[in-house]
Design a protein around this motif. Structure first.
Motif, PDB file in Angstrom:
ATOM      1  N   PHE A  70       1.464   6.775  -6.543  1.00 10.11           N
ATOM      2  CA  PHE A  70      -0.063   7.850  -7.017  1.00 10.11           C
ATOM      3  C   PHE A  70       0.905   9.368  -6.738  1.00 10.11           C
ATOM      4  CE2 PHE A  70      -3.309  10.112  -5.203  1.00 10.11           C
ATOM      5  CZ  PHE A  70      -4.138   9.893  -6.554  1.00 10.11           C
ATOM      6  N   GLN A  71       1.359   9.362  -5.498  1.00  8.27           N
ATOM      7  CA  GLN A  71       1.654  10.575  -5.713  1.00  8.27           C
ATOM      8  C   GLN A  71       2.655  11.123  -6.487  1.00  8.27           C
ATOM      9  OE1 GLN A  71       3.485  11.293  -1.489  1.00  8.27           O
ATOM     10  NE2 GLN A  71       4.170  13.276  -2.326  1.00  8.27           N
ATOM     11  N   SER A  72       3.555  10.756  -7.133  1.00  7.47           N
ATOM     12  CA  SER A  72       4.165  11.150  -8.630  1.00  7.47           C
ATOM     13  C   SER A  72       3.544  10.908  -9.497  1.00  7.47           C
ATOM     14  CB  SER A  72       4.935   9.394  -8.523  1.00  7.47           C
ATOM     15  OG  SER A  72       5.005   8.495  -8.712  1.00  7.47           O
ATOM     16  N   LYS A  73       2.379  10.634  -9.547  1.00  8.47           N
ATOM     17  CA  LYS A  73       1.886  10.644 -10.965  1.00  8.47           C
ATOM     18  C   LYS A  73       1.484  12.257 -11.225  1.00  8.47           C
ATOM     19  CE  LYS A  73       0.267   6.688 -12.491  1.00  8.47           C
ATOM     20  NZ  LYS A  73       0.720   6.178 -13.644  1.00  8.47           N
ATOM     21  N   LYS A  74       0.851  12.852 -10.417  1.00 16.81           N
ATOM     22  CA  LYS A  74       0.661  14.694 -10.727  1.00 16.81           C
ATOM     23  C   LYS A  74       0.923  15.159  -8.916  1.00 16.81           C
ATOM     24  CE  LYS A  74      -3.643  16.772 -11.972  1.00 16.81           C
ATOM     25  NZ  LYS A  74      -5.009  16.495 -12.745  1.00 16.81           N
ATOM     26  N   ASN A  75       0.941  16.927  -9.600  1.00 17.52           N
ATOM     27  CA  ASN A  75       1.067  17.399  -7.954  1.00 17.52           C
ATOM     28  C   ASN A  75      -0.228  17.256  -7.085  1.00 17.52           C
ATOM     29  OD1 ASN A  75       2.000  19.217  -6.723  1.00 17.52           O
ATOM     30  ND2 ASN A  75       2.222  20.904  -6.967  1.00 17.52           N
ATOM     31  N   PHE A  76      -0.989  16.756  -6.787  1.00 17.04           N
ATOM     32  CA  PHE A  76      -1.816  16.651  -6.029  1.00 17.04           C
ATOM     33  C   PHE A  76      -2.266  17.922  -4.816  1.00 17.04           C
ATOM     34  CE2 PHE A  76      -1.599  12.542  -7.717  1.00 17.04           C
ATOM     35  CZ  PHE A  76      -2.716  12.248  -8.941  1.00 17.04           C
ATOM     36  N   PRO A  77      -3.183  18.191  -4.372  1.00 14.07           N
ATOM     37  CA  PRO A  77      -3.665  18.768  -3.884  1.00 14.07           C
ATOM     38  C   PRO A  77      -3.139  18.370  -2.864  1.00 14.07           C
ATOM     39  CG  PRO A  77      -4.916  19.241  -5.030  1.00 14.07           C
ATOM     40  CD  PRO A  77      -4.420  18.277  -5.893  1.00 14.07           C
ATOM     41  N   PHE A 111      -4.491  -0.798 -11.171  1.00 14.40           N
ATOM     42  CA  PHE A 111      -3.854  -0.949 -12.112  1.00 14.40           C
ATOM     43  C   PHE A 111      -3.275   1.178 -12.718  1.00 14.40           C
ATOM     44  CE2 PHE A 111      -3.450  -0.741 -16.361  1.00 14.40           C
ATOM     45  CZ  PHE A 111      -2.222  -1.766 -16.627  1.00 14.40           C
ATOM     46  N   TYR A 112      -3.763   1.542 -12.418  1.00 10.93           N
ATOM     47  CA  TYR A 112      -3.599   3.257 -13.071  1.00 10.93           C
ATOM     48  C   TYR A 112      -2.672   2.937 -11.611  1.00 10.93           C
ATOM     49  CZ  TYR A 112      -4.061   8.289 -13.129  1.00 10.93           C
ATOM     50  OH  TYR A 112      -3.494   9.911 -13.557  1.00 10.93           O
ATOM     51  N   SER A 113      -2.394   2.915 -10.750  1.00 12.79           N
ATOM     52  CA  SER A 113      -1.673   3.740  -9.808  1.00 12.79           C
ATOM     53  C   SER A 113      -0.196   3.221  -9.333  1.00 12.79           C
ATOM     54  CB  SER A 113      -1.838   3.515  -8.225  1.00 12.79           C
ATOM     55  OG  SER A 113      -3.507   4.421  -7.976  1.00 12.79           O
ATOM     56  N   ASN A 114      -0.159   2.069 -10.679  1.00 12.85           N
ATOM     57  CA  ASN A 114       1.337   1.495 -11.041  1.00 12.85           C
ATOM     58  C   ASN A 114       2.225   2.173 -12.218  1.00 12.85           C
ATOM     59  OD1 ASN A 114       1.836  -1.349  -9.422  1.00 12.85           O
ATOM     60  ND2 ASN A 114      -0.432  -1.523 -10.735  1.00 12.85           N
ATOM     61  N   ASP A 115       3.069   2.315 -12.153  1.00 19.15           N
ATOM     62  CA  ASP A 115       3.940   2.760 -12.745  1.00 19.15           C
ATOM     63  C   ASP A 115       4.382   2.430 -14.165  1.00 19.15           C
ATOM     64  OD1 ASP A 115       5.975   1.124 -11.721  1.00 19.15           O
ATOM     65  OD2 ASP A 115       7.207   2.869 -10.679  1.00 19.15           O
ATOM     66  N   THR A 116       5.304   1.144 -14.262  1.00 16.07           N
ATOM     67  CA  THR A 116       5.202   0.966 -15.381  1.00 16.07           C
ATOM     68  C   THR A 116       4.546  -1.066 -15.174  1.00 16.07           C
ATOM     69  OG1 THR A 116       7.789   0.030 -14.194  1.00 16.07           O
ATOM     70  CG2 THR A 116       7.254   1.938 -15.326  1.00 16.07           C
ATOM     71  N   ILE A 117       4.918  -1.649 -16.195  1.00 16.20           N
ATOM     72  CA  ILE A 117       4.274  -2.814 -16.807  1.00 16.20           C
ATOM     73  C   ILE A 117       5.510  -3.644 -16.318  1.00 16.20           C
ATOM     74  CG2 ILE A 117       3.267  -4.066 -18.020  1.00 16.20           C
ATOM     75  CD1 ILE A 117       1.508  -1.988 -18.967  1.00 16.20           C
ATOM     76  N   ASN A 118       5.628  -4.865 -15.039  1.00 20.78           N
ATOM     77  CA  ASN A 118       6.830  -5.431 -14.983  1.00 20.78           C
ATOM     78  C   ASN A 118       6.870  -6.800 -14.444  1.00 20.78           C
ATOM     79  OD1 ASN A 118       7.827  -4.546 -12.617  1.00 20.78           O
ATOM     80  ND2 ASN A 118       8.426  -2.625 -13.479  1.00 20.78           N
ATOM     81  N   TRP A 119       6.913  -7.839 -14.178  1.00 20.67           N
ATOM     82  CA  TRP A 119       6.439  -8.664 -13.788  1.00 20.67           C
ATOM     83  C   TRP A 119       6.826  -8.566 -12.057  1.00 20.67           C
ATOM     84  CZ3 TRP A 119       4.507 -12.491 -15.544  1.00 20.67           C
ATOM     85  CH2 TRP A 119       5.213 -13.142 -17.130  1.00 20.67           C
ATOM     86  N   ILE A 120       7.599  -7.968 -11.017  1.00 20.91           N
ATOM     87  CA  ILE A 120       7.278  -7.048 -10.267  1.00 20.91           C
ATOM     88  C   ILE A 120       5.616  -6.469  -9.990  1.00 20.91           C
ATOM     89  CG2 ILE A 120       8.263  -5.961  -7.388  1.00 20.91           C
ATOM     90  CD1 ILE A 120      10.633  -6.216  -9.042  1.00 20.91           C
ATOM     91  N   ASN A 121       5.187  -5.218 -10.561  1.00 23.60           N
ATOM     92  CA  ASN A 121       4.765  -4.479 -10.185  1.00 23.60           C
ATOM     93  C   ASN A 121       3.383  -5.449 -10.904  1.00 23.60           C
ATOM     94  OD1 ASN A 121       5.798  -2.679  -9.569  1.00 23.60           O
ATOM     95  ND2 ASN A 121       5.424  -1.606 -12.131  1.00 23.60           N
ATOM     96  N   MET A 125       0.457  -1.456  -0.033  1.00 27.87           N
ATOM     97  CA  MET A 125       0.008   0.118  -0.115  1.00 27.87           C
ATOM     98  C   MET A 125       0.788   1.718  -0.194  1.00 27.87           C
ATOM     99  SD  MET A 125      -3.238  -0.716   2.412  1.00 27.87           S
ATOM    100  CE  MET A 125      -4.637  -1.709   2.265  1.00 27.87           C
ATOM    101  N   TRP A 126       1.766   1.888   1.023  1.00 24.16           N
ATOM    102  CA  TRP A 126       2.863   2.651   1.026  1.00 24.16           C
ATOM    103  C   TRP A 126       3.807   2.456  -0.698  1.00 24.16           C
ATOM    104  CZ3 TRP A 126       3.634   6.129   3.330  1.00 24.16           C
ATOM    105  CH2 TRP A 126       4.516   7.461   3.586  1.00 24.16           C
ATOM    106  N   ARG A 127       3.655   1.045  -1.142  1.00 23.39           N
ATOM    107  CA  ARG A 127       4.705   1.792  -2.244  1.00 23.39           C
ATOM    108  C   ARG A 127       3.348   1.956  -3.154  1.00 23.39           C
ATOM    109  NH1 ARG A 127       5.214  -1.364  -7.162  1.00 23.39           N
ATOM    110  NH2 ARG A 127       7.021  -1.208  -8.146  1.00 23.39           N
TER     111      ARG A 127
END
Length: 364
Positions: free
Chosen positions: A60-67, A149-159, A53-55
């Motif tokens: 999610f935080q890195s996706k955009k500069n959220f308020p 799925f949207y919260s993931n960064d790249t598609i690899n086996w770990i993700n 969850m923390w990962r």
């Protein structure tokens, strides 16, 4: 058609570790292997879920500069979800006890129906309710999966492995209330059968059918006792699930308002999120509606019987029915019903407006 859906439901529940019971030949069965599997699955879920969850939160935080308030509510939502999942995992034994509580009653109901010559068809309104409930559970699982799925960064086996693990863990929140709904649905079906059969006996001119009334009386009493036991076992779980729904309802409503007015949000995400929010609301309503139906069927009025012939057996049953009105409380705090649902939705809307006000103030 219902039984295959129920079998799939319990199969998936076993796979994600929220029960150690298998549904075989319409009976709940367990074994040392599946109990060990459920224990291992529970330990893995409780241990790894905070890390995953923390990962996902960092991604999610890195996706955009959220308020800042968006990030705070994100943390609150998943903290509450983890605590509810933790309690759900720790209380697995109590829910397995509830399944064992239901099994003799279901077998007895089946035998009564077969004694009448054929298995009575379930009332159409009950069939519609269970199909709609299965649809809402399926939709919520898919909606939550898409968001993760949207919260993931790249598609690899770990993700991919992380995504599958987190999806199954979060789906625990949607699957467990369904167990309570299924128990109440079968109990409502039992009460409905008793009521219909009693009406047939009272309107019949055959005195031999009055002997069946005592068996139906006993079945009604068993249904009432089982309802109390199921409600007591699931009480803390349903309280936790209701609190989790309240938090999600408030936060997702606030997120929906924020992203709807964000020019960078695609229209399809807004529509998708809005439909998912409405489906989640309907899913929660169906549980309270089913509890209302159980209470209604259990205390079904017998006013029309006064126009028929009155016997000692019928008089005794009416006296029993009038003195055994069913009242269901969740941990002694409130009665789950449709009125409570409407009150809760008013509270969700109120606190959602409060979050929006904080958002506007913090944005200045």
């Amino acid at each position: 058609m219902v039984f295959p859906l129920v079998k799939i439901f319990f199969g998936y529940s076993l796979a994600i570790g929220i029960t150690s019971q298998r549904l075989l030949n319409k009976r709940f069965r367990s074994s040392p292997f599946f109990r060990a599997y459920a224990l291992v699955a529970n330990i893995v879920t409780v241990t790894l879920l905070p890390i995953v969850m923390w990962r996902i939160r960092l991604v999610f935080q890195s996706k955009k500069n959220f308020p800042y308030l968006i990030l705070i509510t994100y943390n609150v939502r998943y903290l509450v979800s983890y605590l509810v999942i933790l309690y759900t995992v720790l209380s697995r034994g109590f829910r397995d006890t509830a399944f064992k509580e239901m099994q003799p009653l279901l077998l007895k109901l089946r035998q009564k129906e077969e004694q009448c010559g054929k298995v009575r068809e379930t009332r159409r309104s009950l069939m519609v309710l269970i199909y709609v409930k299965f649809f809402t559970v399926f939709w919520m699982c898919i909606t939550e999966t898409a968001f993760l799925f949207y919260s993931n960064d790249t598609i690899n086996w770990i993700n991919i492995a992380t995504f599958i693990f987190l999806t199954n863990a979060v789906n625990i929140l949607e699957m467990v209330p369904m167990s309570y709904f299924l128990a109440m649905w079968h109990i409502a079906r039992g009460f409905d059968y008793v009521n219909q059969r009693l009406d047939e006996i009272v309107t019949s001119k055959s005195s031999t059918k009055l002997k069946e009334l005592k068996d139906l009386w006993l079945l009604h009493a068993c249904l009432t006792k089982t309802t109390h036991n199921i409600n007591k076992i699931f009480g803390p779980q349903m309280l936790a699930s209701r609190f989790n729904y309240f938090i999600i309802g408030v936060i997702q409503g606030y997120w929906g308002a924020f992203f709807a007015f964000d020019e960078s949000t695609p229209v399809y995400w807004i529509v998708y999120g809005s439909v998912g929010y409405q489906v989640r609301t309907l899913d929660n309503y169906l549980i309270d509606h089913m509890v209302d139906l159980v209470v209604e069927y259990q205390s079904s009025a017998k006013h029309a019987w006064s126009e028929r012939r009155w016997t000692k057996e019928i008089s005794g049953y009416v006296t029993y029915a009038n003195s055994s009105k069913l009242q269901l409380w969740t941990c002694g705090l409130f009665q789950p019903n449709r009125s409570l649902w409407f009150d809760m939705m008013s509270s969700v809307f109120y606190y959602m407006l409060m979050l929006l006000q904080f958002h506007l103030v913090m944005g200045k």
